[in-house]
Scaffold this active site. Structure first.
Site, PDB file in Angstrom:
ATOM      1  N   ARG A   1     -36.240  34.430  62.901  1.00 37.94           N
ATOM      2  CA  ARG A   1     -35.599  34.427  64.125  1.00 37.94           C
ATOM      3  C   ARG A   1     -34.203  35.362  64.030  1.00 37.94           C
ATOM      4  O   ARG A   1     -33.657  35.548  64.743  1.00 37.94           O
ATOM      5  CB  ARG A   1     -34.982  33.344  64.481  1.00 37.94           C
ATOM      6  CG  ARG A   1     -36.044  31.797  64.537  1.00 37.94           C
ATOM      7  CD  ARG A   1     -36.290  30.796  63.696  1.00 37.94           C
ATOM      8  NE  ARG A   1     -36.195  31.127  63.185  1.00 37.94           N
ATOM      9  CZ  ARG A   1     -37.763  30.735  62.450  1.00 37.94           C
ATOM     10  NH1 ARG A   1     -38.780  30.854  63.433  1.00 37.94           N
ATOM     11  NH2 ARG A   1     -38.188  31.388  61.048  1.00 37.94           N
ATOM     12  N   THR A   2     -32.897  34.805  63.047  1.00 42.75           N
ATOM     13  CA  THR A   2     -31.726  35.568  63.068  1.00 42.75           C
ATOM     14  C   THR A   2     -32.209  36.744  63.263  1.00 42.75           C
ATOM     15  O   THR A   2     -31.165  37.931  63.995  1.00 42.75           O
ATOM     16  CB  THR A   2     -31.135  35.307  62.189  1.00 42.75           C
ATOM     17  OG1 THR A   2     -31.522  34.171  61.159  1.00 42.75           O
ATOM     18  CG2 THR A   2     -29.718  35.715  62.030  1.00 42.75           C
TER      19      THR A   2
ATOM     20  N   LYS B   1     -32.373  51.001  43.789  1.00 39.10           N
ATOM     21  CA  LYS B   1     -31.830  52.131  42.981  1.00 39.10           C
ATOM     22  C   LYS B   1     -30.322  51.384  42.075  1.00 39.10           C
ATOM     23  O   LYS B   1     -29.857  52.624  41.495  1.00 39.10           O
ATOM     24  CB  LYS B   1     -31.769  53.172  43.561  1.00 39.10           C
ATOM     25  CG  LYS B   1     -33.006  53.837  44.421  1.00 39.10           C
ATOM     26  CD  LYS B   1     -32.608  54.931  44.384  1.00 39.10           C
ATOM     27  CE  LYS B   1     -33.576  56.183  45.418  1.00 39.10           C
ATOM     28  NZ  LYS B   1     -32.818  56.595  47.064  1.00 39.10           N
TER      29      LYS B   1
ATOM     30  N   ARG C   1     -27.407  40.064  56.227  1.00 40.44           N
ATOM     31  CA  ARG C   1     -27.841  38.204  54.973  1.00 40.44           C
ATOM     32  C   ARG C   1     -27.739  38.628  53.723  1.00 40.44           C
ATOM     33  O   ARG C   1     -28.610  40.180  53.379  1.00 40.44           O
ATOM     34  CB  ARG C   1     -28.727  37.484  56.002  1.00 40.44           C
ATOM     35  CG  ARG C   1     -29.846  36.624  55.074  1.00 40.44           C
ATOM     36  CD  ARG C   1     -30.992  36.102  55.521  1.00 40.44           C
ATOM     37  NE  ARG C   1     -31.260  35.312  56.760  1.00 40.44           N
ATOM     38  CZ  ARG C   1     -31.455  34.469  57.303  1.00 40.44           C
ATOM     39  NH1 ARG C   1     -32.545  34.638  57.149  1.00 40.44           N
ATOM     40  NH2 ARG C   1     -30.769  33.887  58.443  1.00 40.44           N
TER      41      ARG C   1
ATOM     42  N   HIS D   1     -23.367  29.993  57.647  1.00 37.80           N
ATOM     43  CA  HIS D   1     -24.946  30.748  58.402  1.00 37.80           C
ATOM     44  C   HIS D   1     -23.845  30.494  59.509  1.00 37.80           C
ATOM     45  O   HIS D   1     -24.465  30.233  60.694  1.00 37.80           O
ATOM     46  CB  HIS D   1     -25.796  29.913  57.964  1.00 37.80           C
ATOM     47  CG  HIS D   1     -27.338  30.926  59.360  1.00 37.80           C
ATOM     48  ND1 HIS D   1     -27.268  32.380  60.158  1.00 37.80           N
ATOM     49  CD2 HIS D   1     -28.221  30.884  58.877  1.00 37.80           C
ATOM     50  CE1 HIS D   1     -28.289  31.940  61.043  1.00 37.80           C
ATOM     51  NE2 HIS D   1     -29.585  31.334  60.317  1.00 37.80           N
TER      52      HIS D   1
END
Ligand code: CP
Length: 306
Positions: free
Chosen positions: A51-52, A80, A101, A129
């Site tokens: 969703r986000t 890496k 995120r 959030h």
């Protein structure tokens, strides 16, 4: 807002929140406004999301901007050994805005200190959030007609669930009464209860999820037990199905009760609840588009919607 980045809901005053929600309402009336033409936004997702990420990317597209980024950090140079610092510096060369995120608490704040372009925190570990909170507040306002004097019951993983942590701070301006329903292992951390104590916000803790609690609630905020935050998977297995909301538990609930869930759900809301007029979690996710359009405008300093 005090900063042009949105890393925590704490940085939003009551006026900021109400302004963003009012702009979200305008975006719900018309989500397609080409006010990001020529702008590039980067979505950097070091943790999974449906969703986000998709609602932020939809928001940018509907506002006429372009999106770069990744949804799987294993395909990037961080696999890496590139540091977050270098990744943020590089992406800042290309984009006007970063939506990020990350699994580490504080990662968004750290990123915001490294760059001059706005950072929107799309979730940092078990911490915050804030864009979810703004869409939750929008959903509460839309369904209750107010944000003030509401009884909010939060159920499930209150220890690791970042959405409930942010929602406490967001609701703190509006005289809420909270009921925290969690097993002992997943109780609301002291930090958030101390925050409520300091502001004189009433809260009650419960380990049993009873109809008596449901019946006095205006908002029932269900949450998933956050498997990915457990170091001991046996402990997760013990608590994962501790509370399951079923439609028969809603029979004597208030007319205005609405059930929210940040989603994804696993088992905590039975499918028979989906047919209830009190189930609002799908519309809640839809509201994410409007709230995120408003947040993008806020951090980019776009004050007048066309
Ligand atoms: N609510 C939420 O953050 O959902 P996603 O993990 O799918 O983005």
């Amino acid at each position: 807002m005090k900063s042009k980045s949105l890393v925590s809901i704490d940085q939003c005053s009551k006026e900021d929140i109400l302004r963003i929600l009012e702009n979200a309402r305008k975006f719900e009336e018309n989500p397609n406004r080409r006010i990001l033409e020529g702008k590039v936004a980067a979505t950097l997702f070091f943790e999974p999301s449906t969703r986000t990420r998709l609602s932020f990317e939809t928001a940018i597209n509907r506002l006429g901007g372009r999106v770069i980024g990744f949804q799987d950090a294993s395909t990037t140079s961080s696999s890496k050994g590139e540091t977050l610092k270098d990744t943020i510096s590089m992406v800042s060369n290309y984009a006007d805005l970063i939506i990020m995120r990350h699994y580490l608490e504080g990662a968004a704040r750290y990123a915001s200190e490294l760059t001059n372009i706005p950072i929107i925190n799309a979730g940092d570990g078990a911490n915050q959030h804030p864009s979810q909170t703004l869409l939750d507040l929008y959903s509460i306002q839309q369904t209750q007609g107010t944000l003030t004097d509401l009884s909010i019951t939060m159920v499930g993983d209150l220890k690791y669930g970042r959405t409930v942590h942010s929602l406490i701070a967001g609701m703190s301006h509006f005289n809420p009464t909270f009921h925290f329903v969690a097993p002992d292992e997943l109780r609301m951390p002291d930090e958030y209860k101390n925050f409520c104590d300091k502001l004189g916000i009433k809260y009650y803790e419960h380990t049993d999820f009873t109809e008596e609690i449901i019946n006095q609630s205006d908002i029932l905020y269900m949450t998933r037990v956050q498997r990915e935050r457990f170091t001991d998977l046996e402990e997760y297995e013990r608590v994962k199905n501790v509370y399951i909301l079923r439609s028969k538990m809603l029979e004597s609930s208030k007319e205005n009760l609405r059930i929210l869930h940040p989603l994804p759900r696993v088992n905590e809301i039975a499918y028979d609840v989906d047919d209830s007029p009190k189930a609002y979690y799908i519309q809640q996710a839809r509201n994410g588009l409007f709230a995120r359009e408003a947040i993008i405008c806020e951090v980019l300093g776009i004050n007048h919607l066309i």
